[in-house]
Design a protein around this motif. Structure first.
Motif, PDB file in Angstrom:
ATOM      1  N   GLN A 105       0.863  -1.076  -0.128  1.00 32.71           N
ATOM      2  CA  GLN A 105      -0.026  -0.011  -0.034  1.00 32.71           C
ATOM      3  C   GLN A 105       0.935   1.285   0.048  1.00 32.71           C
ATOM      4  O   GLN A 105       0.981   1.849  -0.898  1.00 32.71           O
ATOM      5  N   VAL A 108       1.993   1.917  -3.509  1.00 36.10           N
ATOM      6  CA  VAL A 108       0.932   2.865  -4.076  1.00 36.10           C
ATOM      7  C   VAL A 108       0.906   4.289  -3.830  1.00 36.10           C
ATOM      8  O   VAL A 108       0.448   5.235  -4.425  1.00 36.10           O
ATOM      9  N   LEU A 174     -10.599   2.563  -5.184  1.00 37.67           N
ATOM     10  CA  LEU A 174      -9.664   1.801  -3.837  1.00 37.67           C
ATOM     11  C   LEU A 174      -9.789   1.129  -3.063  1.00 37.67           C
ATOM     12  O   LEU A 174     -10.883   2.117  -2.431  1.00 37.67           O
ATOM     13  N   THR A 204       1.364   3.576 -12.390  1.00 35.91           N
ATOM     14  CA  THR A 204       0.862   3.468 -10.740  1.00 35.91           C
ATOM     15  C   THR A 204      -0.143   2.187 -11.471  1.00 35.91           C
ATOM     16  O   THR A 204      -0.036   1.317 -10.043  1.00 35.91           O
ATOM     17  N   ARG A 205      -0.246   2.006 -12.875  1.00 36.27           N
ATOM     18  CA  ARG A 205      -1.201   0.223 -12.717  1.00 36.27           C
ATOM     19  C   ARG A 205      -0.212  -1.144 -12.481  1.00 36.27           C
ATOM     20  O   ARG A 205      -0.781  -1.877 -11.353  1.00 36.27           O
ATOM     21  N   LEU A 208      -0.613  -1.330  -8.099  1.00 40.56           N
ATOM     22  CA  LEU A 208      -0.921  -1.568  -8.310  1.00 40.56           C
ATOM     23  C   LEU A 208      -1.707  -2.796  -8.174  1.00 40.56           C
ATOM     24  O   LEU A 208      -2.518  -3.061  -7.246  1.00 40.56           O
ATOM     25  N   ALA A 231      -7.065  -7.825  -9.006  1.00 34.48           N
ATOM     26  CA  ALA A 231      -5.699  -7.082  -9.708  1.00 34.48           C
ATOM     27  C   ALA A 231      -4.898  -8.179 -10.745  1.00 34.48           C
ATOM     28  O   ALA A 231      -4.885  -7.314 -11.592  1.00 34.48           O
TER      29      ALA A 231
END
Length: 248
Positions: A105, A108, A174, A204-205, A208, A231
């Motif tokens: 986390q 991210v 999110l 970013t993906r 994630l 994901a």
């Protein structure tokens, strides 16, 4: 679903030459690109610790399972780690899964913060709608406590800008509140965020993908247009602009 293996003996495959190093998950036995796995390291005191950035020195072990699978594999994990680290003198923290989730986390949130400072993140409904309608929106994110109406309007603007009206293109909710999202970006009351640079969206993906795969789809309530499949369903980098992020 994924795979660790020690750093001193990387798997050599033709895929590795194209996509990067491949490792074997010590629990599932499956092989996957290293960047999609989670590395575990051994401290000098023999504690097994998460090393999600894969920066710690020494031998490493890799996992690609979810947190639920990790928690259910306590007995198998001990033996697998002993073989990977070539020692039985190891201690596995009872909260290893929670530590991994926390680091993922943080990864991210750090990534979002960096992209915001670089000017790649739009916040505020008006700015995100403008980016969406002008075709500059590449990834749309919502806090877990975002309202459905606001999320729906932004998704509609995105579809218009992509000439995909009537499609399922929508944002990803999110598993964090607006308070946490606001702290990550250093702004107040951030409910929605839009990535306006394709490469920033891909970076970013990637962060994630690892986080949401590990924590699983049911870890946190997601009240607006939610990610229900985990994901692993994230669109590929080549198609990030053309497919919905709903299946994250």
């Amino acid at each position: 679903m994924r795979n660790p293996h020690n750093d001193t003996a990387p798997v050599k495959t033709s895929k590795e030459a194209v996509d990067g190093p491949v490792r074997r998950c010590i629990l599932s036995g499956e092989r996957e690109q290293r960047d999609g796995l989670i590395r575990l390291a051994l401290s000098p005191d023999g504690d097994v610790l998460p090393d999600v950035r894969a920066k710690a020195p020494g031998r490493g072990a890799w996992i690609g399972v979810t947190r639920a699978e990790l928690d259910a594999s306590a007995k198998k994990l001990k033996g697998a780690l002993s073989r990977a680290f070539k020692t039985n003198d190891i201690t596995i923290p009872a909260d290893l899964g929670a530590r991994i989730a926390e680091q993922l986390q943080r990864g991210v949130l750090d990534r979002l913060g960096l992209e915001f400072k670089a000017g790649h993140v739009a916040i505020g409904g008006d700015r995100i709608q403008e980016a969406g309608r002008s075709g500059r929106l590449h990834l749309l994110l919502h806090a877990s406590d975002a309202g459905e109406d606001g999320a729906r309007k932004l998704a509609q603007a995105w579809r218009v800008g992509r000439d995909q009206e009537g499609s399922g293109l929508k944002g990803l909710t999110l598993p964090i509140s607006r308070t946490i999202l606001s702290l990550a970006l250093g702004r107040e009351n951030v409910v929605h965020a839009g990535l306006t640079d394709a490469k920033a969206a891909a970076r970013t993906r990637e962060a994630l993908d690892r986080w949401l795969h590990f924590i699983g789809p049911d870890s946190t309530p997601r009240p607006c247009e939610t990610a229900s499949q985990g994901a692993s369903a994230l669109p590929s980098e080549a198609s990030v602009d053309e497919r919905q992020t709903e299946g994250l």
